[in-house]
Design a protein around this motif. Structure first.
Motif, PDB file in Angstrom:
ATOM      1  N   GLU A  20     -71.822 -39.683   8.921  1.00  8.09           N
ATOM      2  CA  GLU A  20     -71.397 -40.904   9.838  1.00  8.09           C
ATOM      3  C   GLU A  20     -72.640 -41.782   9.941  1.00  8.09           C
ATOM      4  O   GLU A  20     -72.644 -42.928  10.065  1.00  8.09           O
ATOM      5  CB  GLU A  20     -70.838 -40.838  11.244  1.00  8.09           C
ATOM      6  N   ALA A  21     -73.671 -41.304  10.447  1.00  8.89           N
ATOM      7  CA  ALA A  21     -74.850 -42.190  10.840  1.00  8.89           C
ATOM      8  C   ALA A  21     -75.438 -42.646   9.653  1.00  8.89           C
ATOM      9  O   ALA A  21     -76.304 -43.494   9.687  1.00  8.89           O
ATOM     10  CB  ALA A  21     -75.956 -41.297  11.720  1.00  8.89           C
ATOM     11  N   ALA A  22     -75.304 -41.924   8.595  1.00  7.09           N
ATOM     12  CA  ALA A  22     -75.823 -42.482   7.146  1.00  7.09           C
ATOM     13  C   ALA A  22     -75.140 -43.777   6.425  1.00  7.09           C
ATOM     14  O   ALA A  22     -75.323 -44.183   5.281  1.00  7.09           O
ATOM     15  CB  ALA A  22     -75.892 -41.433   6.059  1.00  7.09           C
ATOM     16  N   ALA A  23     -74.205 -44.251   7.394  1.00  5.86           N
ATOM     17  CA  ALA A  23     -73.301 -45.457   6.960  1.00  5.86           C
ATOM     18  C   ALA A  23     -74.162 -46.452   6.193  1.00  5.86           C
ATOM     19  O   ALA A  23     -73.853 -47.109   4.990  1.00  5.86           O
ATOM     20  CB  ALA A  23     -72.459 -45.771   7.856  1.00  5.86           C
ATOM     21  N   PRO A  24     -75.239 -46.864   6.850  1.00  7.22           N
ATOM     22  CA  PRO A  24     -76.259 -47.920   6.310  1.00  7.22           C
ATOM     23  C   PRO A  24     -76.965 -47.832   4.985  1.00  7.22           C
ATOM     24  O   PRO A  24     -77.555 -48.425   4.279  1.00  7.22           O
ATOM     25  CB  PRO A  24     -77.146 -48.430   7.467  1.00  7.22           C
ATOM     26  N   PHE A  25     -76.931 -46.183   4.714  1.00 11.14           N
ATOM     27  CA  PHE A  25     -77.740 -45.799   3.352  1.00 11.14           C
ATOM     28  C   PHE A  25     -76.487 -45.006   2.625  1.00 11.14           C
ATOM     29  O   PHE A  25     -76.589 -43.886   2.645  1.00 11.14           O
ATOM     30  CB  PHE A  25     -78.780 -44.826   3.900  1.00 11.14           C
ATOM     31  N   PRO A  26     -76.101 -45.786   1.450  1.00  5.52           N
ATOM     32  CA  PRO A  26     -74.889 -45.362   0.640  1.00  5.52           C
ATOM     33  C   PRO A  26     -75.641 -44.097  -0.019  1.00  5.52           C
ATOM     34  O   PRO A  26     -74.680 -43.239  -0.131  1.00  5.52           O
ATOM     35  CB  PRO A  26     -74.787 -46.621  -0.190  1.00  5.52           C
ATOM     36  N   GLU A  27     -76.749 -44.011  -0.734  1.00  4.78           N
ATOM     37  CA  GLU A  27     -77.101 -42.998  -1.508  1.00  4.78           C
ATOM     38  C   GLU A  27     -77.178 -41.664  -0.716  1.00  4.78           C
ATOM     39  O   GLU A  27     -76.829 -40.530  -1.047  1.00  4.78           O
ATOM     40  CB  GLU A  27     -78.336 -43.540  -1.979  1.00  4.78           C
ATOM     41  N   VAL A  28     -77.857 -41.858   0.515  1.00  4.18           N
ATOM     42  CA  VAL A  28     -77.756 -40.725   1.557  1.00  4.18           C
ATOM     43  C   VAL A  28     -76.659 -40.170   2.024  1.00  4.18           C
ATOM     44  O   VAL A  28     -76.283 -38.958   2.029  1.00  4.18           O
ATOM     45  CB  VAL A  28     -78.616 -41.234   2.733  1.00  4.18           C
ATOM     46  N   ARG A  29     -75.568 -41.126   2.290  1.00  4.37           N
ATOM     47  CA  ARG A  29     -74.396 -41.070   2.740  1.00  4.37           C
ATOM     48  C   ARG A  29     -73.584 -40.111   1.633  1.00  4.37           C
ATOM     49  O   ARG A  29     -72.993 -39.052   1.878  1.00  4.37           O
ATOM     50  CB  ARG A  29     -73.409 -42.098   3.088  1.00  4.37           C
ATOM     51  N   ALA A  30     -73.696 -40.599   0.420  1.00  3.59           N
ATOM     52  CA  ALA A  30     -73.064 -39.953  -0.669  1.00  3.59           C
ATOM     53  C   ALA A  30     -73.758 -38.284  -0.860  1.00  3.59           C
ATOM     54  O   ALA A  30     -72.695 -37.537  -1.108  1.00  3.59           O
ATOM     55  CB  ALA A  30     -73.291 -40.629  -2.092  1.00  3.59           C
ATOM     56  N   ALA A  31     -74.765 -38.195  -0.614  1.00  2.06           N
ATOM     57  CA  ALA A  31     -75.526 -36.687  -0.868  1.00  2.06           C
ATOM     58  C   ALA A  31     -74.794 -35.861   0.392  1.00  2.06           C
ATOM     59  O   ALA A  31     -74.591 -34.829   0.155  1.00  2.06           O
ATOM     60  CB  ALA A  31     -76.961 -36.899  -0.753  1.00  2.06           C
ATOM     61  N   LEU A  32     -74.784 -36.625   1.540  1.00  4.77           N
ATOM     62  CA  LEU A  32     -74.331 -35.857   2.625  1.00  4.77           C
ATOM     63  C   LEU A  32     -72.817 -35.634   2.625  1.00  4.77           C
ATOM     64  O   LEU A  32     -72.171 -34.366   3.231  1.00  4.77           O
ATOM     65  CB  LEU A  32     -74.703 -36.632   4.158  1.00  4.77           C
TER      66      LEU A  32
END
Length: 130
Positions: free
Chosen positions: A56-68
């Motif tokens: 949820e915290a990675a919302a501003p970072f799409p690539e990181v959110r996808a990995a998470l």
């Protein structure tokens, strides 16, 4: 690095190291070991909760959110069959499937060595153009 990004980075490092420690705590066996795997389900639940919060915290970072997302998915699969319903080989597989995207997240948040080395070159090129 912004404080939000730094906090997410350190959380991903913590999660990566934690899942590596869980994997390392498994008895050493060969890849075909079919003995049941008995992990601490309560600890895995805590790590899964932290993974979801990080996603949820990675919302501003799409690539990181996808990995998470991938790490969370595999941790959920692991939790669905834990403890005792998985053999050690499958447990290791799921742990590897959680660790790899966490590693991608860490690299995505701090930048790879190539990115850091390219940055001064880019600055020099931009400076020479002006």
């Amino acid at each position: 690095m912004t404080s939000e990004r730094a906090q997410l980075h350190y959380t991903c490092v913590f999660l990566q190291v934690s899942f590596q420690a869980v994997k390392k705590s498994l008895p050493q066996g060969d890849a075909t070991d079919t003995t049941p795997c008995w992990l601490d389900a309560e600890m895995l639940r805590m790590l899964l909760r932290e993974l979801k919060n990080s996603r949820e915290a990675a919302a501003p970072f799409p690539e990181v959110r996808a990995a998470l997302d991938v790490a969370t998915y595999h941790c959920g699969l692991l939790m669905a069959q834990c403890p005792g319903a998985l053999d050690q080989a499958l447990c290791r597989y799921h742990l590897d499937a959680v660790i790899a995207p966490l590693q991608q997240s860490v690299h995505g948040l701090c930048g790879s060595d190539a990115t850091r080395q390219a940055s001064p070159r880019r600055r020099l090129r931009d400076w020479l153009r002006h």
